[in-house]
Design a protein around this motif. Structure first.
Motif, PDB file in Angstrom:
ATOM      1  N   ILE A 138      91.147 -51.930  39.985  1.00  0.00           N
ATOM      2  CA  ILE A 138      90.546 -51.045  40.992  1.00  0.00           C
ATOM      3  C   ILE A 138      91.161 -51.259  42.370  1.00  0.00           C
ATOM      4  O   ILE A 138      91.327 -52.387  42.829  1.00  0.00           O
ATOM      5  CB  ILE A 138      89.015 -51.251  41.066  1.00  0.00           C
ATOM      6  N   VAL A 139      91.467 -50.137  43.024  1.00  0.00           N
ATOM      7  CA  VAL A 139      91.955 -50.131  44.403  1.00  0.00           C
ATOM      8  C   VAL A 139      90.942 -49.371  45.247  1.00  0.00           C
ATOM      9  O   VAL A 139      90.558 -48.246  44.899  1.00  0.00           O
ATOM     10  CB  VAL A 139      93.331 -49.434  44.509  1.00  0.00           C
ATOM     11  N   LEU A 140      90.477 -49.967  46.341  1.00  0.00           N
ATOM     12  CA  LEU A 140      89.502 -49.307  47.206  1.00  0.00           C
ATOM     13  C   LEU A 140      90.210 -48.331  48.134  1.00  0.00           C
ATOM     14  O   LEU A 140      91.206 -48.672  48.778  1.00  0.00           O
ATOM     15  CB  LEU A 140      88.718 -50.334  48.022  1.00  0.00           C
ATOM     16  N   VAL A 141      89.672 -47.115  48.214  1.00  0.00           N
ATOM     17  CA  VAL A 141      90.222 -46.080  49.093  1.00  0.00           C
ATOM     18  C   VAL A 141      89.093 -45.610  50.012  1.00  0.00           C
ATOM     19  O   VAL A 141      88.069 -45.113  49.535  1.00  0.00           O
ATOM     20  CB  VAL A 141      90.773 -44.891  48.274  1.00  0.00           C
ATOM     21  N   GLU A 142      89.271 -45.765  51.319  1.00  0.00           N
ATOM     22  CA  GLU A 142      88.225 -45.384  52.267  1.00  0.00           C
ATOM     23  C   GLU A 142      88.539 -44.098  53.022  1.00  0.00           C
ATOM     24  O   GLU A 142      87.631 -43.404  53.476  1.00  0.00           O
ATOM     25  CB  GLU A 142      87.988 -46.511  53.277  1.00  0.00           C
ATOM     26  N   THR A 143      89.826 -43.795  53.187  1.00  0.00           N
ATOM     27  CA  THR A 143      90.223 -42.646  54.012  1.00  0.00           C
ATOM     28  C   THR A 143      91.394 -41.910  53.373  1.00  0.00           C
ATOM     29  O   THR A 143      92.046 -42.414  52.455  1.00  0.00           O
ATOM     30  CB  THR A 143      90.656 -43.108  55.422  1.00  0.00           C
ATOM     31  N   GLU A 144      91.690 -40.731  53.926  1.00  0.00           N
ATOM     32  CA  GLU A 144      92.849 -39.969  53.461  1.00  0.00           C
ATOM     33  C   GLU A 144      94.147 -40.730  53.754  1.00  0.00           C
ATOM     34  O   GLU A 144      95.101 -40.669  52.970  1.00  0.00           O
ATOM     35  CB  GLU A 144      92.877 -38.599  54.139  1.00  0.00           C
ATOM     36  N   SER A 145      94.188 -41.465  54.874  1.00  0.00           N
ATOM     37  CA  SER A 145      95.397 -42.231  55.194  1.00  0.00           C
ATOM     38  C   SER A 145      95.617 -43.359  54.185  1.00  0.00           C
ATOM     39  O   SER A 145      96.759 -43.739  53.900  1.00  0.00           O
ATOM     40  CB  SER A 145      95.334 -42.786  56.623  1.00  0.00           C
ATOM     41  N   ASP A 146      94.518 -43.898  53.640  1.00  0.00           N
ATOM     42  CA  ASP A 146      94.650 -44.906  52.576  1.00  0.00           C
ATOM     43  C   ASP A 146      95.362 -44.302  51.368  1.00  0.00           C
ATOM     44  O   ASP A 146      96.172 -44.962  50.711  1.00  0.00           O
ATOM     45  CB  ASP A 146      93.275 -45.423  52.142  1.00  0.00           C
ATOM     46  N   VAL A 147      95.033 -43.045  51.069  1.00  0.00           N
ATOM     47  CA  VAL A 147      95.667 -42.352  49.945  1.00  0.00           C
ATOM     48  C   VAL A 147      97.176 -42.242  50.183  1.00  0.00           C
ATOM     49  O   VAL A 147      97.990 -42.470  49.285  1.00  0.00           O
ATOM     50  CB  VAL A 147      95.061 -40.952  49.734  1.00  0.00           C
TER      51      VAL A 147
END
Length: 312
Positions: A138-147
């Protein structure tokens, strides 16, 4: 002053179930009953249970051997379940079934060899529990920039899941960005954001247009309550997240003729009523309840608790 009281608001089925679990455990076994983390993210609820004999802990090692330990509505990782077993604790799982659904999806995708993008807020109890099911996958993604910064070894074996209490709009933006970057990404069969979170956000979105101020009853560490406040503010309406009437500031209402009152999914109706009483007393407010959707969801108590009650 006109006050629009949003419906649905307040306790969701998962919170109701968790609170019923702790109430019944205290009545059946007596105090103390230990709870791993806050039973729900609400200051009023937690303080009420402390007075009844609940002890909230952040480490299983704080719980005496052979005690009763209740897992909160946000869920826990397998590591915590294992630690409870090693201490010979009687564990009662009050995890919301909608959170359990996300855990099971994480396990399924991980077993199939997928990398999982978990959309959520770092440090939130629910996110910690879900990531604990398959930490290597699992990778945590909080924002569009994280994507945009993601580096995925095999984009053909990529999936996403979400924390259940997110802003629907925020989650949708991040999911859309994931799909743009990784067209083959797979999602859950059914959206992870819970029905209650969506319904309360919808009520603020619809009814907030008629108000000049939005009051959200809920605690600062409640993710879904924070999202309600932010939703109001994003539409240009001042929004305040408060635990109760004592947090209200009279100057907020200068020139305000219409107020929307709602409550996050972990806020009890007692604090809503306290707030309404304040507005009636101070501003001669007229209350109008407006319902945008009916909720009839109910979750049964966990099997292990029902069995323990029968044995006692």
């Amino acid at each position: 002053m006109k006050v629009i009281l949003a419906s649905p608001r307040g306790f969701c089925a998962g919170v109701n179930m968790a609170i019923e679990c702790l109430d019944l455990a205290l009545k059946t076994f007596g105090a103390p009953v230990y709870v791993y983390h806050e039973i729900v993210h609400n200051k009023y609820v937690v303080e009420t249970f402390k007075k009844k004999g609940a002890i909230f802990v952040d480490d299983v090692q704080e719980v005496p051997s052979k005690s009763i330990l209740l897992f909160s509505a946000h869920g826990v990782s397998p590591e915590i379940r294992k630690a409870a077993k090693e201490r010979d604790l009687t564990a009662i799982d009050a995890t919301c079934p909608l959170v359990t659904k996300v855990h099971l999806e994480a396990i399924k995708f991980a077993k199939l060899g997928y990398t999982i993008c978990l959309i959520g807020h770092e440090g939130h109890d629910e996110v910690i529990g879900t990531m604990g099911e398959a930490p290597e996958a699992i990778v945590l993604v909080e924002t569009e920039s994280d994507v945009d910064q993601l580096e995925i070894a095999d984009p053909e074996r990529l999936a996403y899941l979400t924390q259940t209490t997110l802003s629907v709009d925020d989650a949708t933006r991040i999911i859309n960005r994931l799909k743009e970057r990784f067209p083959s990404i797979k999602g859950p069969p059914k959206a992870d954001i819970c029905y209650a979170t969506q319904n309360r956000q919808e009520a603020v979105r619809i009814l907030g247009t008629e108000a000049q101020l939005v009051l959200v009853l809920g605690s600062q560490n409640s993710s879904n309550s924070q999202r309600l406040k932010e939703l109001a503010q994003e539409s240009g309406t001042p929004g305040y997240l408060i635990d109760g009437a004592s947090d209200i500031r009279p100057e907020w209402f200068d020139g305000v003729e219409g107020v929307l009152v709602t409550a996050g999914a972990s806020a009890p109706e007692d604090v809503v009523q306290e707030c309404l009483d304040y507005l009636v007393e101070k501003f001669d407010a007229k209350i109008e309840t407006r319902s945008i959707r009916e909720e009839e969801v109910h979750f049964p108590l966990p099997k292990e608790l029902r069995k323990l009650v029968q044995l006692n």
